[in-house]
Design a protein around this motif. Structure first.
Motif, short mmCIF file in Angstrom:
data_model
loop_
_atom_site.label_atom_id
_atom_site.label_comp_id
_atom_site.label_asym_id
_atom_site.label_seq_id
_atom_site.Cartn_x
_atom_site.Cartn_y
_atom_site.Cartn_z
N ASN A 121 -33.34 46.64 -19.75
CA ASN A 121 -32.98 45.46 -19.04
C ASN A 121 -32.40 46.04 -17.54
O ASN A 121 -31.80 44.92 -16.92
N TYR A 122 -33.07 47.11 -17.18
CA TYR A 122 -32.71 47.49 -15.98
C TYR A 122 -33.71 47.94 -14.98
O TYR A 122 -34.41 48.47 -15.49
N ASN A 123 -33.77 47.46 -13.79
CA ASN A 123 -34.61 47.99 -12.93
C ASN A 123 -33.77 48.60 -11.52
O ASN A 123 -32.89 48.29 -11.28
N ASP A 124 -34.73 48.84 -10.68
CA ASP A 124 -34.18 49.64 -9.29
C ASP A 124 -33.33 48.29 -8.49
O ASP A 124 -32.59 48.63 -7.87
N ASN A 132 -39.11 48.84 -18.82
CA ASN A 132 -38.11 49.74 -19.26
C ASN A 132 -37.96 50.67 -17.79
O ASN A 132 -38.76 50.99 -17.22
N SER A 133 -36.72 51.06 -17.61
CA SER A 133 -36.18 51.90 -16.64
C SER A 133 -35.19 53.06 -17.11
O SER A 133 -34.84 53.14 -18.25
N ILE A 134 -34.93 54.08 -16.30
CA ILE A 134 -34.23 55.04 -16.62
C ILE A 134 -32.64 55.02 -15.78
O ILE A 134 -32.73 54.96 -14.68
N ASN A 135 -31.66 55.10 -16.39
CA ASN A 135 -30.35 55.72 -15.77
C ASN A 135 -30.11 57.04 -16.33
O ASN A 135 -30.74 57.67 -17.00
N GLU A 169 -24.66 57.24 -10.31
CA GLU A 169 -24.26 56.14 -9.31
C GLU A 169 -22.76 56.72 -8.90
O GLU A 169 -22.47 55.90 -7.79
N LYS A 170 -21.95 56.94 -9.83
CA LYS A 170 -20.74 57.15 -9.47
C LYS A 170 -20.07 58.48 -8.95
O LYS A 170 -19.14 58.80 -8.99
N VAL A 204 -30.08 58.16 -5.39
CA VAL A 204 -30.49 57.60 -6.57
C VAL A 204 -31.87 56.81 -6.82
O VAL A 204 -32.49 57.00 -7.74
N LYS A 205 -32.12 56.25 -5.71
CA LYS A 205 -33.19 55.22 -5.76
C LYS A 205 -34.66 56.19 -5.80
O LYS A 205 -35.48 55.98 -6.39
#
Length: 628
Positions: A121-124, A132-135, A169-170, A204-205
């Protein structure tokens, strides 16, 4: 004496009006880090000073006509640098929310693992969609704050307890240089004494994940075939060993004990089988891309299934004892004891021993397979310690093998290859680098130690034709300030005369050979190199570089040493420059060189040359490291 000038000061600019001639507009910028600028600024941020010289006929009203624009009106065309992408081994700053501080406690650690995290449920751009995407999650091993900007690794026994998982990201990347004398990493600090990140976060991008390892499919297929044969062999041997043990125990103690032993042996074979399921699915997860999300989901499900099913192996010994207990209760005349707390109490000590011995029977073929070559005397055919025993027995065997090796291998110095070892001593100007190298070489010469040599330079007076030809072809790596001596690549590669026989030093603090033992080893070339020369040497083939960075711990010390060099006449002020402009230019170059020394990764030792005797001892340790 310089002519008197009328100077007007503005927030960032001052105009100087000389009494004669016209000086064309020029612009100079000086950068300083961590309070290293001039004028006492100490705000921990990069500072700029713009100095504009205008002619006596110019005025503030017509500044727009001669091209001058105030800094607050000018726009910079310089492209901003992108943040770096993460790598395993990076030093980072992160926040720990477990310490009670609502804003988080600032900590420093190193990235030890980067792992993709599936998120449907996440994208850039942060919105939800069907793609679908990856963290990325990073495993961080915390470093211990030992004071003064130094951070050290925890002891190995405590290292696992200070690991944590943080979202990419942190994390904020830090610039860290390893100082061997402190056995810690030196990290720049802000004026408040906190770690100063290079960027607020990583790129990150544009990050595509850790680099994929190069895999030889043929080798993988062959290893999988060997693994399948090994797994089948272990299961078969464990079953046969249990069967033999059952027959022997039945003859010795009777069929009842033999049957209990056999049930335990079957449980041991089952333990191996379920363990193989976990092993089969352990590495099944593939790297997910937008085109193989279904495969990724299937791999996750397969891995979880394998892990859950394999956990049944831990219940097998209890199932064996429960079965024996139920059998005993049924033979005593009823099943009313099934729900009684005395279920396992019905198992006799003799039955317990037979069941557990049978369960552990699977280890007998495992040990026999590994120990048989050792007993037959052919376990060291390759001499690489490839034989591995399970558990603590394997550790003890490896220690025994390693202790029996010849300790003289601690001195290598390129005996097994044709590489020339170069002790590369580099760093900015005004650090006393040259004096340290000269003292080191004099110390070895006085002791008759011929292990270290200086590179051979071409003399323009004794070899004028060759010198001119090399200069025209731009073959010189470096030419000294006099222009007489030039350094070619052959001057480094051919500097070691030959392998020389020396006496191994008597070092009682290490497992070194006795002092009477002599070793054949190649000489080491000691290079007193500027940063520009160090960059060239990294591109020189046929060498193994042992880098030593010589620096100071603040820009104020660089400034004071530059001023002393000017006062002593070692540093000449060029025509058209002033003392202040020369120092500013030198400081700017030093800052750039320090940045290269930190990020290049070629320097294994860092010496902060505040005390010459202590720095010489550190340089001596680095020199001895060339032979370890």
């Amino acid at each position: 004496m310089l002519p008197k000038r009328n100077i007007q000061f503005y927030p960032h600019v001052f105009h100087s009006r000389p009494m004669f001639g016209k000086i064309s507009s020029s612009l100079m910028t000086i950068h300083g880090r961590n309070g290293g600028g001039f004028g006492g600024d100490n705000n921990g941020s990069k500072q700029s000073r713009l100095v504009s010289f205008s002619s006596s006929s110019s005025s503030d009203n017509n500044s727009s006509n001669n091209g001058y624009r105030p800094p607050e009106q000018s726009t910079s065309n310089k492209k901003s640098k992108l943040p770096p992408q993460p790598k395993i081994g990076d030093t980072v700053r992160y926040y720990d929310l477990d310490g009670g501080n609502p804003e988080g406690e600032i900590k420093v650690g190193r990235i030890t693992l980067i792992q993709p995290q599936y998120n449907s449920n996440y994208n850039d751009n942060g919105t939800n969609n069907n793609n679908n995407s990856i963290n990325y999650l990073c495993e961080i091993t915390q470093l211990e704050d030992v004071g003064d900007g130094y951070y050290a690794e925890y002891p190995s026994r405590k290292r696992n307890s200070v690991k944590t998982w943080i979202s990419l990201e942190k994390l904020s990347p830090l610039v860290a240089s390893y100082v061997r004398s402190e056995d810690a990493y030196k990290i720049p600090l802000t004026i408040d004494g906190l770690p100063k990140p290079l960027f607020p976060t990583y790129d990150v991008k544009n990050y595509k994940g850790p680099p994929k390892p190069i895999v030889n499919e043929n080798v993988v297929d062959k290893d999988l075939e060997l693994y399948g044969d090994l797994k089948l062999s272990l299961l078969k041997n464990s079953f046969l060993t249990g069967l033999v043990g059952t027959l022997l125990l039945s003859l010795a103690k009777g069929p009842s004990d033999g049957i209990v032993y056999g049930i335990g042996a079957l449980a041991g074979v089952g333990y191996l089988f379920f363990l193989s399921i976990k092993t089969d699915t352990l590495g099944s997860m593939t790297t997910m891309t937008t085109s193989n999300n279904n495969n990724y989901t299937a791999d996750i499900a397969k891995q979880r299934f394998g892990s859950n099913v394999s956990n049944l192996r831990f219940a097998l010994p209890f199932l064996v004892l429960a079965g024996i207990s139920l059998q005993n209760i049924s033979q005593q005349g009823g099943a009313e004891g099934i729900y009684s707390p005395t279920l396992f109490r019905s198992v006799t000590p003799e039955q317990f021993a037979c069941a557990m011995l049978g369960f552990l029977t699977y280890r007998i073929p495992l040990f026999a397979t590994q120990l048989l070559p050792l007993i037959m005397g052919d376990s060291t055919n390759e001499g690489d310690g490839s034989m591995t025993l399970p558990g603590s027995a394997g550790v003890l065997l490896n220690l025994a093998n390693s202790s029996s090796k010849d300790d003289t291998s601690y001195i290598s110095a390129n005996n097994n290859d044709n590489l020339v070892t170069v002790l590369l001593v580099s760093g900015p100007a005004a650090t006393g680098r040259t004096e340290l190298v000269q003292r080191l070489m004099k110390e070895y010469d006085d002791n008759g130690d011929t292990r270290f040599v200086l590179p051979k330079r071409m003399d323009a007076i004794s070899e004028p034709i060759s010198f001119e030809q090399a200069a025209n072809k731009q073959e010189f790596l470096d030419v000294d300030d006099t222009g007489r001596y030039g350094l070619l690549a052959d001057g480094i590669l051919k500097a070691p005369s030959s392998t020389t026989t020396i006496v191994v030093p008597d070092d009682t603090t290490t497992n070194s050979p006795p002092p009477t033992q002599q070793q054949q080893q190649q000489q080491v070339v000691v290079m007193d190199a500027s940063v520009d020369l160090a960059k060239k040497l990294t591109q020189l083939g046929g060498t193994r570089l042992i880098g030593v960075w010589v620096g100071l711990d603040s820009l104020e010390k660089f400034q004071s040493r530059l001023e002393a060099d000017i006062d002593n006449g070692f540093l000449k002020i060029p025509d058209g420059e002033t003392r202040e402009s020369l120092i500013r230019a030198k400081i700017k170059d030093i800052v750039k060189e320090i940045e290269y020394g930190v990020v290049s990764g070629i320097f294994e030792f860092t010496i902060l040359n505040d005390d010459e005797d202590s720095s010489l001892a550190q340089l001596r340790d680095a020199a001895e490291y060339c032979f370890r």
